[in-house]
Design a protein around this motif. Structure first.
Motif, PDB file in Angstrom:
ATOM      1  N   ILE A  20     -12.676  -1.023   1.304  1.00  0.00           N
ATOM      2  CA  ILE A  20     -11.590  -1.701   2.011  1.00  0.00           C
ATOM      3  C   ILE A  20     -11.715  -1.484   3.520  1.00  0.00           C
ATOM      4  O   ILE A  20     -11.669  -2.433   4.305  1.00  0.00           O
ATOM      5  CB  ILE A  20     -10.215  -1.209   1.513  1.00  0.00           C
ATOM      6  N   ALA A  61      -7.032 -11.141   2.957  1.00  0.00           N
ATOM      7  CA  ALA A  61      -5.893 -10.552   3.655  1.00  0.00           C
ATOM      8  C   ALA A  61      -6.063 -10.639   5.171  1.00  0.00           C
ATOM      9  O   ALA A  61      -5.116 -10.985   5.898  1.00  0.00           O
ATOM     10  CB  ALA A  61      -5.715  -9.098   3.230  1.00  0.00           C
ATOM     11  N   LYS A  75      -3.607  -4.870   8.193  1.00  0.00           N
ATOM     12  CA  LYS A  75      -4.625  -5.508   7.354  1.00  0.00           C
ATOM     13  C   LYS A  75      -4.971  -4.618   6.164  1.00  0.00           C
ATOM     14  O   LYS A  75      -5.234  -5.117   5.063  1.00  0.00           O
ATOM     15  CB  LYS A  75      -5.876  -5.816   8.183  1.00  0.00           C
ATOM     16  N   ALA A 126     -10.156  -7.957   1.027  1.00  0.00           N
ATOM     17  CA  ALA A 126      -9.996  -7.674   2.452  1.00  0.00           C
ATOM     18  C   ALA A 126     -10.133  -8.926   3.302  1.00  0.00           C
ATOM     19  O   ALA A 126      -9.363  -9.138   4.246  1.00  0.00           O
ATOM     20  CB  ALA A 126     -11.014  -6.626   2.895  1.00  0.00           C
ATOM     21  N   GLU A 132      -5.495  -5.815  -3.567  1.00  0.00           N
ATOM     22  CA  GLU A 132      -6.454  -5.059  -4.389  1.00  0.00           C
ATOM     23  C   GLU A 132      -5.770  -4.475  -5.619  1.00  0.00           C
ATOM     24  O   GLU A 132      -6.326  -4.496  -6.730  1.00  0.00           O
ATOM     25  CB  GLU A 132      -7.071  -3.944  -3.549  1.00  0.00           C
ATOM     26  N   ILE A 141     -12.734  -4.488   6.286  1.00  0.00           N
ATOM     27  CA  ILE A 141     -11.813  -4.855   7.366  1.00  0.00           C
ATOM     28  C   ILE A 141     -12.510  -4.684   8.708  1.00  0.00           C
ATOM     29  O   ILE A 141     -12.404  -5.539   9.596  1.00  0.00           O
ATOM     30  CB  ILE A 141     -10.530  -4.015   7.292  1.00  0.00           C
ATOM     31  N   THR A 151      -4.426  -5.796   2.363  1.00  0.00           N
ATOM     32  CA  THR A 151      -5.583  -5.728   1.469  1.00  0.00           C
ATOM     33  C   THR A 151      -5.285  -4.863   0.255  1.00  0.00           C
ATOM     34  O   THR A 151      -5.622  -5.216  -0.886  1.00  0.00           O
ATOM     35  CB  THR A 151      -6.804  -5.162   2.211  1.00  0.00           C
TER      36      THR A 151
END
Length: 372
Positions: A64, A252, A220, A249, A228, A68, A224
């Motif tokens: 993640i 989002a 973010k 990710a 998830e 991002i 995410t």
């Protein structure tokens, strides 16, 4: 204002996602400054995904954060590249031109061409719905088997044909970015959720959040993580059909950037052209990561449909917007931009049905529509 809706993603699905988002956002805002974001993330995943081993939690957390970071890095590099007078198509080509391990140039070229065609199928479904007077309902498995010209038809893949298909994919990304405007269902769902559930309030204006700042990365991460969790637990089966676990990710991040761009336009901080370019850039950044992850072709046709709707929903919720803020910032921005976006899509429809060069002509038409 026209409203294009998606069959399978509505209030019931939002009622599942919103409470998860609220709990995560509340926890994030209560996080002590001396607690690292990744440590907070691991604690939330451990609490919500109790069936995962510690090693699995570590891996999900790492993925993640890295994705991002990659999305933000892509977007910053693209903006800098284009600020020098260079074109986004060339930036995109430079990101994807390396042949992935295990593929030869022919296999990779065919894959990219299928990505282009998949995006075109999804964009065509949005275009078709926009032709209806009051909008329409899109059912993903009913999306027509629409195809545009394929560069592979000449039978040879090389750096020139790869560059051509990369340019075509960016044009499809521009059209997909318009979905944030032409399909306000995401905004409507977020509005409904905030009318019955108070979200914790962030002490920051969304249009002022700088890319890759601590708060930008934080929200973010929250958005995410919510997606998830839903995907891992199968809480919204519709989404599991089209969004692979591990690509949450990018969806989002795309949503957060889209909401920020529309809010800047609504507050007079950006022009229509700048806003559409921002939406296209955010979509392009996500596509780089999709392609590097070798996303299934079946997902490509869903990206222009699901991406804007789900992304805008997540973005509006994680920004802690009240129903009044959603109406003032997002609704008003979409309301002003929608006639422009629909005109672009109508032009795209005319170009598509005329049999002329889609990418060249629609690119020129979009530029002309924004020059005011």
């Amino acid at each position: 204002m026209k409203n294009i809706e998606i069959n399978g993603f509505g209030k019931a699905e939002m009622d599942t996602i919103a409470p998860i988002m609220k709990d995560l956002l509340t926890s994030y805002m209560q996080k002590s400054n001396d607690v690292e974001l990744v440590d907070w993330l691991k604690s939330q995943l451990k609490e919500n995904l109790s069936d995962k081993t510690p090693d699995m939690i570590d891996q999900i957390s790492s993925d993640i954060i890295s994705k991002i970071d990659k999305f933000n890095s892509n977007l910053m590099n693209m903006e800098q590249y284009c600020s020098q007078g260079k074109v986004r198509q060339e930036w995109f080509y430079n990101q994807i031109k390396e042949i992935p391990e295990g593929m030869d140039i022919s296999t990779y070229g065919n894959y990219l061409s299928q990505v282009e065609n998949g995006l075109a199928v999804g964009n065509q479904s949005v275009i078709n719905a926009s032709q209806l007077e009051n909008g329409g309902l899109i059912t993903l498995h009913d999306i027509p088997n629409y195809e545009i010209s394929n560069v592979e038809q000449n039978g040879e893949w090389n750096k020139y044909t790869l560059r051509n298909v990369a340019s075509n994919i960016v044009k499809q990304a521009d059209l997909a970015g318009l979905g944030n405007i032409t399909m306000p269902v995401g905004m409507n769902l977020a509005l409904q959720a905030t009318q019955v559930m108070d979200m914790p309030k962030l002490d920051v204006n969304m249009e002022e959040i700088e890319l890759n700042s601590a708060i930008d990365t934080g929200i973010k991460t929250v958005a995410t993580t919510a997606l998830e969790i839903c995907l891992n637990k199968g809480k919204v089966p519709f989404l599991n059909k089209f969004i692979p676990i591990g690509l949450a990710a990018d969806v989002a991040c795309l949503g957060v950037e889209s909401v920020k761009a529309i809010a800047r336009y609504a507050n007079g901080q950006a022009s229509a052209r700048q806003t559409v370019e921002c939406l296209g850039m955010a979509t392009t950044s996500a596509l780089v990561n999709f392609i590097s992850s070798k996303v299934a072709i079946s997902m490509c046709s869903a990206i222009p449909v699901i991406g804007p709707v789900l992304g805008t929903t997540l973005g509006a919720l994680v920004m802690s917007m009240s129903s009044q803020q959603i109406e003032q910032c997002i609704y008003s921005g979409i309301q002003k931009l929608q006639p422009i976006a629909v005109s672009m899509l109508n032009t795209a429809h005319d170009v598509l049905t005329s049999g002329v060069n889609f990418v060249k002509d629609i690119g020129n038409e979009i530029i002309s529509l924004l020059e005011f």
